[in-house]
Design a protein around this motif. Structure first.
Motif: not given
Length: 74
Positions: A10, A30, A33-34, A37, A48-49, A52-53, A56, A68
């Protein structure tokens, strides 16, 4: 300075370095990052959310774990 960890796949979401006492921490966006993804992995925003949660932000990789930051809309 102590070791810091990076979120290697990332790199484009890296926005800087933060400090906690004498420890450097890598800081990631964040929002970026999203976007990575969704673009790279073809995920929807919701997928993606969730990824991520859970995978990541939910991953503690020891001292120096990256930070983040939720981007503010201005």
């Amino acid at each position: 300075m102590t070791d810091y960890r990076t979120a290697e796949p990332l790199e484009d979401a890296l926005i800087g370095t933060g400090w906690q006492f004498i420890q450097a921490l890598m800081v990631y966006s964040v929002k970026k990052v999203l976007e990575i993804l969704m673009t790279r992995d073809g995920m929807s925003y919701e997928e993606a959310r969730e990824f991520f949660e859970f995978n990541i932000v939910g991953a503690y990789v020891g001292p120096g774990t990256p930070v983040f930051v939720e981007d503010e809309d201005k």
